[in-house]
Design a protein around this motif. Structure first.
Motif, PDB file in Angstrom:
ATOM      1  N   UNK A 125       0.715  -1.286  -0.136  1.00 29.43           N
ATOM      2  CA  UNK A 125      -0.032  -0.049   0.075  1.00 29.43           C
ATOM      3  C   UNK A 125       0.664   1.438   0.146  1.00 29.43           C
ATOM      4  N   UNK A 126       2.093   1.264  -0.331  1.00 25.85           N
ATOM      5  CA  UNK A 126       3.152   2.527  -0.351  1.00 25.85           C
ATOM      6  C   UNK A 126       2.398   3.517  -1.248  1.00 25.85           C
ATOM      7  N   UNK A 127       2.129   2.921  -2.368  1.00 17.56           N
ATOM      8  CA  UNK A 127       1.765   3.813  -3.701  1.00 17.56           C
ATOM      9  C   UNK A 127       0.556   4.465  -3.224  1.00 17.56           C
ATOM     10  N   UNK A 128      -0.229   3.710  -2.704  1.00 16.22           N
ATOM     11  CA  UNK A 128      -1.640   4.302  -2.524  1.00 16.22           C
ATOM     12  C   UNK A 128      -1.391   5.471  -1.204  1.00 16.22           C
ATOM     13  N   UNK A 129      -0.626   4.837  -0.193  1.00 18.23           N
ATOM     14  CA  UNK A 129      -0.468   5.920   0.747  1.00 18.23           C
ATOM     15  C   UNK A 129       0.106   7.382   0.354  1.00 18.23           C
ATOM     16  N   UNK A 130       1.347   7.131  -0.459  1.00 16.07           N
ATOM     17  CA  UNK A 130       1.847   8.243  -0.935  1.00 16.07           C
ATOM     18  C   UNK A 130       0.900   9.073  -1.901  1.00 16.07           C
ATOM     19  N   UNK A 131       0.048   8.291  -2.792  1.00 16.56           N
ATOM     20  CA  UNK A 131      -0.692   9.199  -3.516  1.00 16.56           C
ATOM     21  C   UNK A 131      -1.766   9.865  -2.913  1.00 16.56           C
ATOM     22  N   UNK A 132      -2.178   9.230  -1.658  1.00 16.03           N
ATOM     23  CA  UNK A 132      -3.242   9.936  -0.689  1.00 16.03           C
ATOM     24  C   UNK A 132      -2.737  11.395  -0.270  1.00 16.03           C
ATOM     25  N   UNK A 159      -8.067  12.463  -5.030  1.00 12.36           N
ATOM     26  CA  UNK A 159      -7.626  12.038  -3.384  1.00 12.36           C
ATOM     27  C   UNK A 159      -8.951  10.949  -3.044  1.00 12.36           C
ATOM     28  N   UNK A 160      -9.965  11.123  -3.434  1.00 14.49           N
ATOM     29  CA  UNK A 160     -11.100  10.058  -3.161  1.00 14.49           C
ATOM     30  C   UNK A 160     -10.672   8.756  -3.871  1.00 14.49           C
ATOM     31  N   UNK A 161     -10.332   8.596  -5.098  1.00 17.82           N
ATOM     32  CA  UNK A 161      -9.820   7.354  -5.658  1.00 17.82           C
ATOM     33  C   UNK A 161      -8.643   6.877  -5.000  1.00 17.82           C
ATOM     34  N   UNK A 162      -7.709   7.567  -4.560  1.00 19.49           N
ATOM     35  CA  UNK A 162      -6.305   7.290  -3.956  1.00 19.49           C
ATOM     36  C   UNK A 162      -6.802   6.613  -2.283  1.00 19.49           C
ATOM     37  N   UNK A 163      -7.960   7.381  -1.772  1.00 18.34           N
ATOM     38  CA  UNK A 163      -8.210   6.962  -0.513  1.00 18.34           C
ATOM     39  C   UNK A 163      -9.061   5.705  -0.371  1.00 18.34           C
ATOM     40  N   UNK A 164      -9.822   5.598  -1.549  1.00 19.54           N
ATOM     41  CA  UNK A 164     -10.478   4.171  -1.812  1.00 19.54           C
ATOM     42  C   UNK A 164      -9.653   3.125  -2.117  1.00 19.54           C
ATOM     43  N   UNK A 165      -8.676   3.335  -2.734  1.00 24.88           N
ATOM     44  CA  UNK A 165      -7.471   2.316  -3.183  1.00 24.88           C
ATOM     45  C   UNK A 165      -6.770   1.745  -2.120  1.00 24.88           C
ATOM     46  N   UNK A 166      -6.488   2.925  -1.100  1.00 26.17           N
ATOM     47  CA  UNK A 166      -5.939   2.653  -0.016  1.00 26.17           C
ATOM     48  C   UNK A 166      -6.676   1.722   1.098  1.00 26.17           C
ATOM     49  N   UNK A 167      -7.945   1.995   1.076  1.00 25.63           N
ATOM     50  CA  UNK A 167      -9.060   1.316   2.010  1.00 25.63           C
ATOM     51  C   UNK A 167      -8.809  -0.041   1.477  1.00 25.63           C
TER      52      UNK A 167
END
Length: 188
Positions: A125-132, A159-167
């Motif tokens: 989840x590194x990429x998702x965290x950084x993008x968020x 931001x919404x898509x990155x947060x969704x991908x992170x979750x």
């Protein structure tokens, strides 16, 4: 009897009430080393030790903290959406981003802050965290400094898509399912 004389003092006989204190004082490997070598100085606590000590909460309190933080984060996002409907993009960006950040922090109550930080930066989840975090910063910059409404909207969607991908990264096979659903939608 059972007592011994040390420096003119008598020690009370062994009793079971002393066991918890012994476990508290010598329950760890460092405590055991202190028992074997009492002259050794006390080690300095690390940042992780201090955070763990500060964050000891009961299961019930953790659930309350998570629930309250998550609801506050959701409410902040809704308030931001209301500000957007009223035409104030700057307040929308601030409230929406604070809402996402508060919702993200709410999971610290479930896992503990140190575990949460380590989990956020795992390779999966590194990429998702950084993008968020990047899109949170870009959303705020577009609203506060650049004052470009279209950029605020684009960065908020990202931001919404990155947060969704992170979750989704916390749910087994959820990202794979999301990819397949997206591919199915794109075929039409």
């Amino acid at each position: 009897g059972w007592s011994s004389r040390v420096s003119g003092q008598t020690n009370p006989p062994f009793c079971f009430e002393r066991i918890p204190a012994f476990r508290q004082a010598y329950g760890t490997m460092d405590g055991f080393r202190r028992l074997l070598n009492p002259a050794q100085p006390e080690p300095e606590p690390t940042l992780q030790d201090e955070m763990s000590e500060l964050c000891t909460m009961s299961y019930k309190n953790r659930m309350y903290g998570f629930g309250i933080c998550f609801v506050v984060g959701f409410a902040l996002s809704i308030v931001g959406t209301i500000w957007f409907a009223l035409g104030d993009v700057t307040l929308f960006a601030i409230f929406y981003t604070l809402g996402n950040l508060t919702s993200l922090v709410s999971t610290c109550f479930l896992m503990g802050p140190w575990s949460q930080l380590k989990s956020m930066f795992k390779p999966t989840r590194l990429v998702a965290t950084i993008l968020l975090f990047v899109f949170m910063a870009l959303t705020l910059m577009a609203a506060l400094w650049w004052k470009k409404t279209i950029l605020v909207i684009v960065f908020c969607v990202c931001e919404f898509i990155a947060f969704l991908w992170y979750c989704l990264s916390y749910i087994p096979y959820a990202r794979t399912l999301a990819k397949k659903c997206f591919e199915g939608v794109c075929e039409f």
